[in-house]
Motif scaffolding. Structure first.
Motif, PDB file in Angstrom:
ATOM      1  N   VAL B  92       0.875  -1.175   0.000  1.00  0.00           N
ATOM      2  CA  VAL B  92       0.000   0.000   0.000  1.00  0.00           C
ATOM      3  C   VAL B  92       0.909   1.220   0.000  1.00  0.00           C
ATOM      4  O   VAL B  92       1.854   1.304   0.788  1.00  0.00           O
ATOM      5  CB  VAL B  92      -0.894   0.034   1.252  1.00  0.00           C
ATOM      6  CG1 VAL B  92      -1.739   1.299   1.238  1.00  0.00           C
ATOM      7  CG2 VAL B  92      -1.762  -1.203   1.324  1.00  0.00           C
ATOM      8  N   ARG B  93       0.640   2.141  -0.922  1.00  0.00           N
ATOM      9  CA  ARG B  93       1.465   3.344  -0.961  1.00  0.00           C
ATOM     10  C   ARG B  93       0.532   4.538  -0.836  1.00  0.00           C
ATOM     11  O   ARG B  93      -0.472   4.630  -1.566  1.00  0.00           O
ATOM     12  CB  ARG B  93       2.231   3.405  -2.287  1.00  0.00           C
ATOM     13  CG  ARG B  93       3.285   4.486  -2.352  1.00  0.00           C
ATOM     14  CD  ARG B  93       4.254   4.195  -3.497  1.00  0.00           C
ATOM     15  NE  ARG B  93       3.587   4.286  -4.793  1.00  0.00           N
ATOM     16  CZ  ARG B  93       3.576   5.385  -5.555  1.00  0.00           C
ATOM     17  NH1 ARG B  93       4.219   6.477  -5.145  1.00  0.00           N
ATOM     18  NH2 ARG B  93       2.944   5.403  -6.712  1.00  0.00           N
ATOM     19  N   PHE B  94       0.860   5.399   0.101  1.00  0.00           N
ATOM     20  CA  PHE B  94       0.077   6.616   0.264  1.00  0.00           C
ATOM     21  C   PHE B  94       0.705   7.712  -0.570  1.00  0.00           C
ATOM     22  O   PHE B  94       1.906   7.938  -0.506  1.00  0.00           O
ATOM     23  CB  PHE B  94       0.041   7.010   1.754  1.00  0.00           C
ATOM     24  CG  PHE B  94      -0.730   8.268   2.009  1.00  0.00           C
ATOM     25  CD1 PHE B  94      -2.097   8.351   1.668  1.00  0.00           C
ATOM     26  CD2 PHE B  94      -0.111   9.385   2.580  1.00  0.00           C
ATOM     27  CE1 PHE B  94      -2.810   9.515   1.903  1.00  0.00           C
ATOM     28  CE2 PHE B  94      -0.836  10.548   2.805  1.00  0.00           C
ATOM     29  CZ  PHE B  94      -2.189  10.611   2.473  1.00  0.00           C
ATOM     30  N   VAL B  95      -0.107   8.317  -1.427  1.00  0.00           N
ATOM     31  CA  VAL B  95       0.415   9.405  -2.260  1.00  0.00           C
ATOM     32  C   VAL B  95      -0.259  10.697  -1.825  1.00  0.00           C
ATOM     33  O   VAL B  95      -1.407  10.948  -2.187  1.00  0.00           O
ATOM     34  CB  VAL B  95       0.138   9.150  -3.750  1.00  0.00           C
ATOM     35  CG1 VAL B  95       0.783  10.228  -4.608  1.00  0.00           C
ATOM     36  CG2 VAL B  95       0.628   7.776  -4.164  1.00  0.00           C
ATOM     37  N   PRO B  96       0.441  11.523  -1.000  1.00  0.00           N
ATOM     38  CA  PRO B  96      -0.155  12.793  -0.597  1.00  0.00           C
ATOM     39  C   PRO B  96      -0.317  13.701  -1.813  1.00  0.00           C
ATOM     40  O   PRO B  96       0.410  13.547  -2.799  1.00  0.00           O
ATOM     41  CB  PRO B  96       0.853  13.363   0.395  1.00  0.00           C
ATOM     42  CG  PRO B  96       2.020  12.452   0.420  1.00  0.00           C
ATOM     43  CD  PRO B  96       1.775  11.306  -0.473  1.00  0.00           C
ATOM     44  N   ARG B  97      -1.280  14.602  -1.720  1.00  0.00           N
ATOM     45  CA  ARG B  97      -1.604  15.423  -2.890  1.00  0.00           C
ATOM     46  C   ARG B  97      -0.428  16.267  -3.386  1.00  0.00           C
ATOM     47  O   ARG B  97      -0.272  16.475  -4.594  1.00  0.00           O
ATOM     48  CB  ARG B  97      -2.790  16.335  -2.585  1.00  0.00           C
ATOM     49  CG  ARG B  97      -2.684  17.030  -1.254  1.00  0.00           C
ATOM     50  CD  ARG B  97      -4.014  17.597  -0.869  1.00  0.00           C
ATOM     51  NE  ARG B  97      -4.495  18.490  -1.913  1.00  0.00           N
ATOM     52  CZ  ARG B  97      -5.107  19.650  -1.672  1.00  0.00           C
ATOM     53  NH1 ARG B  97      -5.295  20.054  -0.426  1.00  0.00           N
ATOM     54  NH2 ARG B  97      -5.518  20.403  -2.644  1.00  0.00           N
ATOM     55  N   LEU B 101       1.185  16.070  -7.229  1.00  0.00           N
ATOM     56  CA  LEU B 101       1.356  17.243  -8.088  1.00  0.00           C
ATOM     57  C   LEU B 101       2.777  17.277  -8.659  1.00  0.00           C
ATOM     58  O   LEU B 101       2.977  17.537  -9.848  1.00  0.00           O
ATOM     59  CB  LEU B 101       1.070  18.518  -7.300  1.00  0.00           C
ATOM     60  CG  LEU B 101       0.987  19.785  -8.163  1.00  0.00           C
ATOM     61  CD1 LEU B 101      -0.243  19.747  -9.043  1.00  0.00           C
ATOM     62  CD2 LEU B 101       1.007  21.025  -7.290  1.00  0.00           C
ATOM     63  N   GLN B 102       3.737  16.953  -7.773  1.00  0.00           N
ATOM     64  CA  GLN B 102       5.136  16.947  -8.232  1.00  0.00           C
ATOM     65  C   GLN B 102       5.347  15.917  -9.336  1.00  0.00           C
ATOM     66  O   GLN B 102       5.990  16.180 -10.350  1.00  0.00           O
ATOM     67  CB  GLN B 102       6.067  16.600  -7.066  1.00  0.00           C
ATOM     68  CG  GLN B 102       6.553  17.825  -6.322  1.00  0.00           C
ATOM     69  CD  GLN B 102       7.277  17.442  -5.039  1.00  0.00           C
ATOM     70  OE1 GLN B 102       7.625  16.271  -4.840  1.00  0.00           O
ATOM     71  NE2 GLN B 102       7.474  18.421  -4.168  1.00  0.00           N
ATOM     72  N   GLU B 103       4.767  14.716  -9.122  1.00  0.00           N
ATOM     73  CA  GLU B 103       4.937  13.656 -10.121  1.00  0.00           C
ATOM     74  C   GLU B 103       4.339  14.074 -11.460  1.00  0.00           C
ATOM     75  O   GLU B 103       4.893  13.822 -12.526  1.00  0.00           O
ATOM     76  CB  GLU B 103       4.258  12.355  -9.650  1.00  0.00           C
ATOM     77  CG  GLU B 103       5.112  11.590  -8.652  1.00  0.00           C
ATOM     78  CD  GLU B 103       4.413  10.337  -8.153  1.00  0.00           C
ATOM     79  OE1 GLU B 103       3.396   9.942  -8.765  1.00  0.00           O
ATOM     80  OE2 GLU B 103       4.885   9.768  -7.150  1.00  0.00           O
ATOM     81  N   ILE B 114       0.391  22.375 -15.396  1.00  0.00           N
ATOM     82  CA  ILE B 114       0.361  22.392 -13.933  1.00  0.00           C
ATOM     83  C   ILE B 114       0.799  23.764 -13.411  1.00  0.00           C
ATOM     84  O   ILE B 114       0.209  24.332 -12.480  1.00  0.00           O
ATOM     85  CB  ILE B 114       1.285  21.303 -13.351  1.00  0.00           C
ATOM     86  CG1 ILE B 114       0.888  19.920 -13.875  1.00  0.00           C
ATOM     87  CG2 ILE B 114       1.267  21.341 -11.829  1.00  0.00           C
ATOM     88  CD1 ILE B 114      -0.464  19.452 -13.463  1.00  0.00           C
ATOM     89  N   ALA B 115       1.859  24.284 -14.043  1.00  0.00           N
ATOM     90  CA  ALA B 115       2.396  25.567 -13.607  1.00  0.00           C
ATOM     91  C   ALA B 115       1.346  26.672 -13.714  1.00  0.00           C
ATOM     92  O   ALA B 115       1.360  27.642 -12.960  1.00  0.00           O
ATOM     93  CB  ALA B 115       3.638  25.915 -14.436  1.00  0.00           C
ATOM     94  N   LEU B 122      -5.470  18.251  -6.886  1.00  0.00           N
ATOM     95  CA  LEU B 122      -5.410  16.803  -6.706  1.00  0.00           C
ATOM     96  C   LEU B 122      -5.746  16.410  -5.281  1.00  0.00           C
ATOM     97  O   LEU B 122      -5.360  17.083  -4.334  1.00  0.00           O
ATOM     98  CB  LEU B 122      -4.006  16.304  -7.050  1.00  0.00           C
ATOM     99  CG  LEU B 122      -3.559  16.592  -8.481  1.00  0.00           C
ATOM    100  CD1 LEU B 122      -2.078  16.288  -8.637  1.00  0.00           C
ATOM    101  CD2 LEU B 122      -4.396  15.801  -9.463  1.00  0.00           C
ATOM    102  N   PRO B 123      -6.416  15.274  -5.138  1.00  0.00           N
ATOM    103  CA  PRO B 123      -6.718  14.753  -3.795  1.00  0.00           C
ATOM    104  C   PRO B 123      -5.588  13.853  -3.310  1.00  0.00           C
ATOM    105  O   PRO B 123      -4.731  13.465  -4.094  1.00  0.00           O
ATOM    106  CB  PRO B 123      -7.976  13.931  -4.041  1.00  0.00           C
ATOM    107  CG  PRO B 123      -7.840  13.423  -5.435  1.00  0.00           C
ATOM    108  CD  PRO B 123      -7.042  14.454  -6.194  1.00  0.00           C
TER     109      PRO B 123
END
Lengths: 217, 302
Positions: B92-97, B101-103, B114-115, B122-123
């Motif tokens: 399980v990997r938690f991806v904080p918002r 965004l960085q990815e 994005i810029a 993003l959630p």
């Protein structure tokens, strides 16, 4: 050198071309094979070159039983035979020189030595000056001489000619026979098939006479 | 050894002579072979480019669960802890918002978009890798996750990648079939060329046999002729492919640039290109071999 023992040849279809033919041609001998057309002269020559196989009896050439040779051995037999045909069988899209070079291409001679050998053969039949011509530019007698040059370029032990003078005037025919006689003098066994009795009369040599497939003299 | 080399040199010279004597026919044959080969070679090349573009896609089943925007970070972390204990999950990997965004910003073509945003849309999300790979248990897991109050949306990520892989597999098979069929065609073309060549040289072959040429000697130029024709066809196939890709890439480059990508259709790798030419030469040789075996033995002096 060439030895036939009770040789018979029956073609598919039943035609009996030769029956009970026996003779021996010693090394260095010169013989005519005489007889009317249809007497079996061509068939006899074809048996020597293994173009046809005997139906019975045995054909020995240089100690080899030709009738029993495997297909793969035939080229090596034929390299020791100089064959001259009535219709010459020249390659008309190549020069005189290249026609004579053809048999040397299968052998082991290097290029320069082969060219030298080819020119020597052309010189012997008096065609050296025409080496760049194509066979079509040659007269009938010259074409036959070219065929002889090709037959002797590999220095065969035996020279076999089937009606080599058939389409030539008497003078050209005699010139061809002189060439054969010259090769015979240096030790080549020669067998010339011809129906030309006048020619046979001019050259006093051994005559094997065929009639209806059998030797009569 | 020297005489062996000389005989092969002579055979190649003879084959070249035959080609020179019938330049137009030889060129058309090579072109026919080239066009036939360029089709599977082109398909293979396109597939290779496609695979390169999708190489990053994972084929392992993967579930993404996106949380509602109003879910607190602590709540989310508690959920992760709960899922970590689940026996059905491998990881399980938690991806904080912020990380998402960085990815996304690092992804080609999306950086500028994005810029331009003034806030992170993003959630927070989880990426789950279940142990089971069958559709049923994946669906069950997805249903369970959707039932959680904090989860806004669940997505089965692997489905599209698997479809793409299946599609690519089918395409590969189709190209292999095409290549096999056209290889037969190539052999047939060479077979016929050599047959005609043998027939026009009937007299020469007959005379050669009469004056002591071995079968090997007579065959050799025809083998070289077939192989050379195949070689020329293979080289033409590469030229056709290269030209087509160059033409296509003009459009592809424009399309890719509009997505901010530098994607191009790549030419065959050197090894593959060499293989195409050698394969083609080999097939030419084989066609000549069949033809020679069939027709050369028939010609016997009479």
């Amino acid at each position: 050198m060439i030895s036939f023992a009770a040789v018979g040849k029956r073609y598919p279809g039943g035609q009996q071309a030769l029956k009970g033919v026996s003779f021996t041609l010693e090394q260095g001998e010169f013989a005519f094979l005489a007889g009317h057309s249809g007497a079996g002269k061509s068939t006899l020559l074809k048996l020597i070159a293994a173009i046809e196989r005997p139906s019975s009896g045995s054909v020995l050439v240089n100690g080899q039983n030709v009738g029993a040779l495997k297909r793969a051995a035939l080229p090596y037999l034929r390299r020791n035979l100089g064959l001259v045909f009535q219709d010459q069988k020249l390659l008309y899209d190549r020069s005189v020189f290249d026609n004579v070079m053809l048999p040397l291409a299968f052998g082991d001679l290097a290029g320069r030595e082969a060219a030298r050998r080819a020119r020597a053969a052309l010189e012997k039949v008096g065609l050296l000056a025409r080496e760049k011509a194509t066979p079509i530019q040659l007269s009938g007698g010259e074409q036959q001489r070219l065929a002889i040059a090709r037959a002797v370029v590999n220095r065969p032990l035996v020279l076999i000619a089937d009606e080599p003078t058939a389409n030539l005037d008497a003078e050209s025919a005699a010139a061809i026979l002189e060439i054969f006689a010259a090769f015979n003098q240096v030790g080549v066994t020669v067998l010339v098939a011809t129906h030309d009795e006048a020619l046979i009369g001019r050259f006093a040599r051994r005559v094997l006479r065929l009639a209806r497939g059998s030797i009569v003299t | 050894m020297r005489s062996w080399l000389r005989q092969h040199r002579q055979a190649i010279a003879a084959a070249c002579g035959k080609i020179a004597a019938q330049r137009a026919t030889a060129a058309l044959n090579a072109l026919a072979i080239g066009i036939a080969l360029s089709l599977p070679a082109g398909g293979y090349t396109l597939l290779g480019s496609l695979r390169g573009a999708t190489a990053g896609a994972s084929l392992e089943p993967q579930l993404s669960a996106f949380l509602r925007p109003d879910v607190k970070r602590a709540e989310a972390e508690a959920l992760v802890a709960g899922l970590n204990g689940d026996a059905r999950l491998r990881a399980v990997r938690f991806v904080p918002r912020e990380q998402a965004l960085q990815e996304l910003q690092a992804t080609e073509g999306l950086g500028e978009v994005i810029a331009a945003l003034n806030r992170n849309p993003l959630p927070d999300a989880f990426v789950l890798r279940p142990k089971a790979a069958d559709a049923e248990s994946l669906e069950a897991l997805a249903r369970e996750l959707r039932a959680l109050p904090a989860v806004a949306h669940v997505q089965l990520d692997s489905a599209w990648a698997r479809r793409l892989a299946a599609l690519a597999g089918t395409a590969r098979l189709a190209i292999a079939l095409l290549a096999a069929l056209l290889a037969f065609g190539l052999v047939a073309i060479t077979f016929n060329t050599i047959r005609l060549q043998i027939l026009t040289q009937r007299a020469e072959i007959e005379i050669s046999k009469l004056i002591g040429a071995t079968d090997a000697f007579i065959r050799r130029p025809f083998f070289y002729l077939g192989a050379l024709q195949g070689l020329a066809g293979g080289a033409l196939a590469l030229a056709i492919l290269w030209g087509s890709l160059a033409a296509l890439n003009v459009g592809v480059a424009e399309l890719a640039a509009s997505y901010g990508s530098g994607f191009r259709l790549a030419f065959l790798a050197t090894g593959d290109a060499l293989a195409v030419v050698l394969f083609s030469a080999g097939l030419g040789w084989f066609g000549a071999y069949l033809s020679v075996s069939r027709y050369l033995l028939e010609i016997e002096p009479k």
